[in-house]
Design a protein around this motif. Sequence first.
Motif, mmCIF file in Angstrom:
data_model
loop_
_atom_site.group_PDB
_atom_site.id
_atom_site.type_symbol
_atom_site.label_atom_id
_atom_site.label_comp_id
_atom_site.label_asym_id
_atom_site.label_seq_id
_atom_site.Cartn_x
_atom_site.Cartn_y
_atom_site.Cartn_z
ATOM 1 N N ARG A 1 38.626 41.772 29.848
ATOM 2 C CA ARG A 1 37.879 41.685 31.101
ATOM 3 C C ARG A 1 36.879 42.836 31.244
ATOM 4 N N THR A 2 35.790 42.528 31.934
ATOM 5 C CA THR A 2 34.861 43.563 32.381
ATOM 6 C C THR A 2 35.287 44.015 33.767
ATOM 7 N N ASN A 3 35.545 43.039 34.643
ATOM 8 C CA ASN A 3 35.986 43.313 36.008
ATOM 9 C C ASN A 3 37.112 42.361 36.392
ATOM 10 N N VAL A 4 38.016 42.839 37.219
ATOM 11 C CA VAL A 4 38.961 41.955 37.899
ATOM 12 C C VAL A 4 38.161 41.265 38.999
ATOM 13 N N LEU B 1 31.270 39.654 34.900
ATOM 14 C CA LEU B 1 30.274 40.734 34.890
ATOM 15 C C LEU B 1 30.046 41.321 36.284
ATOM 16 N N GLN B 2 30.032 40.453 37.306
ATOM 17 C CA GLN B 2 29.713 40.904 38.657
ATOM 18 C C GLN B 2 30.945 41.248 39.499
ATOM 19 N N CYS C 1 41.184 37.395 35.983
ATOM 20 C CA CYS C 1 40.436 37.841 34.808
ATOM 21 C C CYS C 1 39.939 36.617 34.037
ATOM 22 N N ARG C 2 38.801 36.775 33.380
ATOM 23 C CA ARG C 2 38.177 35.644 32.681
ATOM 24 C C ARG C 2 38.948 35.232 31.432
#
Length: 190
Positions: free
Chosen positions: A23-26, A50-51, A86-87
């Motif tokens: 993940r980049t962000n939760v 990402l956002q 998460c993605r």
Amino acid sequence: MADWTELERRCAQCKRCSLCDSRTNVVFGTGLRSAEVMFVGEGPGENEDLQGEPFVGRGGQLLDSMLSLIDLDRKRNFYITNIVKCRPPQNRDPLNTEQDACFPYLEEQISLIRPRIIVCLGRVAAMRLIKPDFKITQEHGQWFRRGDAYITAIYHPAALLRDPTKRPETFADLRAIRAKIREVCESTYR
């Protein structure tokens, strides 16, 4: 039960499943935290990762446009989140083990918000929140009960981008959601 700050902190630090590794962000959720209406999708995609916000890509833009037709706005009168925060790789459906790891966070969000209406965005969310054998093509727009909340499912916005022929059914479902809001919610349309 935790408060919002504690719940968000735990989510941000979560390592309950392998999705945390990529993940980049939760993607915790966004919108009115006292909303009577809550939307739940399956999991974040690339733009969301990402956002750090749910439903911000093409599907989210379509969803926002559709919901504006029934006077719903995520900044003003509903809350939106996903089952997993998460993605999943390549935007695949979240595995049952990933859903199991993340589901307690969603349950806490539901407990904190106490929505009158929950709308599942797509088959995966409906199978988790309504019933395991939910058939989106046959049961979208039908109402069920989950505790004190009324719950329904509509096609996922990504499905509507892939197959625009499903849009008329979705607009009928949205009109039914607006009618249910008027029936059971006190402050959504004020």
